[in-house]
Design a protein around this motif. Structure first.
Motif, PDB file in Angstrom:
ATOM      1  N   TYR A  34     -43.693  10.506   1.795  1.00 46.72           N
ATOM      2  CA  TYR A  34     -44.589   9.362   1.974  1.00 46.72           C
ATOM      3  C   TYR A  34     -45.884   9.524   1.186  1.00 46.72           C
ATOM      4  O   TYR A  34     -46.384   8.554   0.614  1.00 46.72           O
ATOM      5  N   ARG A  53     -41.028   3.481   5.728  1.00 45.26           N
ATOM      6  CA  ARG A  53     -39.667   3.365   6.252  1.00 45.26           C
ATOM      7  C   ARG A  53     -38.841   4.554   5.813  1.00 45.26           C
ATOM      8  O   ARG A  53     -39.102   5.165   4.785  1.00 45.26           O
ATOM      9  N   CYS A  54     -37.806   4.802   6.589  1.00 44.52           N
ATOM     10  CA  CYS A  54     -36.759   5.729   6.162  1.00 44.52           C
ATOM     11  C   CYS A  54     -35.433   5.013   6.361  1.00 44.52           C
ATOM     12  O   CYS A  54     -35.083   4.639   7.491  1.00 44.52           O
ATOM     13  N   TYR A  55     -34.735   4.766   5.269  1.00 45.29           N
ATOM     14  CA  TYR A  55     -33.417   4.138   5.287  1.00 45.29           C
ATOM     15  C   TYR A  55     -32.363   5.233   5.417  1.00 45.29           C
ATOM     16  O   TYR A  55     -32.460   6.275   4.772  1.00 45.29           O
ATOM     17  N   ARG A 102     -32.496  -4.687  16.431  1.00 46.53           N
ATOM     18  CA  ARG A 102     -33.745  -3.946  16.384  1.00 46.53           C
ATOM     19  C   ARG A 102     -34.074  -3.421  17.778  1.00 46.53           C
ATOM     20  O   ARG A 102     -33.976  -4.141  18.771  1.00 46.53           O
ATOM     21  N   TRP A 135     -32.424   1.713   9.369  1.00 42.89           N
ATOM     22  CA  TRP A 135     -33.708   2.291   8.988  1.00 42.89           C
ATOM     23  C   TRP A 135     -34.668   2.367  10.155  1.00 42.89           C
ATOM     24  O   TRP A 135     -34.520   1.682  11.151  1.00 42.89           O
ATOM     25  N   GLU A 136     -35.631   3.259   9.962  1.00 40.70           N
ATOM     26  CA  GLU A 136     -36.770   3.397  10.867  1.00 40.70           C
ATOM     27  C   GLU A 136     -37.982   2.824  10.146  1.00 40.70           C
ATOM     28  O   GLU A 136     -38.204   3.125   8.971  1.00 40.70           O
ATOM     29  N   GLU A 137     -38.745   2.028  10.865  1.00 42.18           N
ATOM     30  CA  GLU A 137     -39.987   1.482  10.324  1.00 42.18           C
ATOM     31  C   GLU A 137     -41.109   2.004  11.214  1.00 42.18           C
ATOM     32  O   GLU A 137     -41.124   1.730  12.412  1.00 42.18           O
ATOM     33  N   TYR A 138     -42.010   2.781  10.625  1.00 45.46           N
ATOM     34  CA  TYR A 138     -43.045   3.480  11.383  1.00 45.46           C
ATOM     35  C   TYR A 138     -44.239   2.559  11.598  1.00 45.46           C
ATOM     36  O   TYR A 138     -45.199   2.572  10.837  1.00 45.46           O
ATOM     37  N   VAL A 150     -41.993   3.057  16.647  1.00 45.69           N
ATOM     38  CA  VAL A 150     -41.034   3.020  15.540  1.00 45.69           C
ATOM     39  C   VAL A 150     -39.995   1.943  15.837  1.00 45.69           C
ATOM     40  O   VAL A 150     -39.392   1.938  16.918  1.00 45.69           O
ATOM     41  N   HIS A 153     -33.769  -0.273  13.025  1.00 42.83           N
ATOM     42  CA  HIS A 153     -32.942  -1.410  12.588  1.00 42.83           C
ATOM     43  C   HIS A 153     -31.545  -0.911  12.255  1.00 42.83           C
ATOM     44  O   HIS A 153     -31.389   0.103  11.570  1.00 42.83           O
TER      45      HIS A 153
END
Length: 157
Positions: A34, A53-55, A102, A135-138, A150, A153
């Motif tokens: 990041y 994000r982490c896909y 989500r 994915w994770e969206e922080y 977090v 998705h």
């Protein structure tokens, strides 16, 4: 645990560093990716279009195929691509319109695995295995990790 909702995610792009790594190296990957992505965006004078994000392109096993970075506006894709060196681990990727399940996780990072399990069980119960991407969206990373938020998705197949 929060409710699972269906969400429409419009087509978007992201600046990411995609790698297949041993799962035990995930924390060191997160610790570096990041900051490096932020530097690439700063150099290109492009602001992220949302939180980090982490896909995930594979389930967690001994290894994981993942891509960490930031979403970017579609109108900045060409500028970023022009600025990236061929040797850069960062690439700009585009994702089409998606429908996702989500789940919003609030709490410490220790609870993320359970949150993913709940989301996966929901998808299987709905007759839909893992989609092509998750994915994770922080949303917020609080220094007090018990107050982190977090969004998880899971793309519907």
């Amino acid at each position: 645990m929060a409710d699972i909702t269906t969400q429409f995610v419009p087509a978007h792009a992201a600046l990411v560093d995609r790698r297949e790594i041993p799962t035990v190296q995930m924390q060191s990957y997160f610790d570096s990716v990041y900051g490096h992505a932020h530097e690439v965006l700063k150099t290109a004078q492009v602001r992220p279009a949302g939180p980090a994000r982490c896909y995930y392109f594979s389930p967690l096993g001994d290894t994981v195929d993942l891509a960490g970075g930031f979403p970017v506006r579609l109108d900045t894709v060409r500028l970023l691509q022009d600025q990236l060196a061929d040797a850069s681990p960062f690439k700009v990727v585009r994702h089409g319109d998606l429908r996702t399940w989500r789940l919003r996780h609030r709490g410490s990072g220790d609870g993320l695995a359970l949150a993913w399990d709940v989301l996966a069980a929901h998808a299987r119960k709905a007759g839909n295995g893992r989609g092509a991407i998750a994915w994770e969206e922080y949303v917020s990373i609080d220094p007090d990790s018990d107050r982190m938020t977090v969004d998880l998705h899971w793309a519907k197949a």
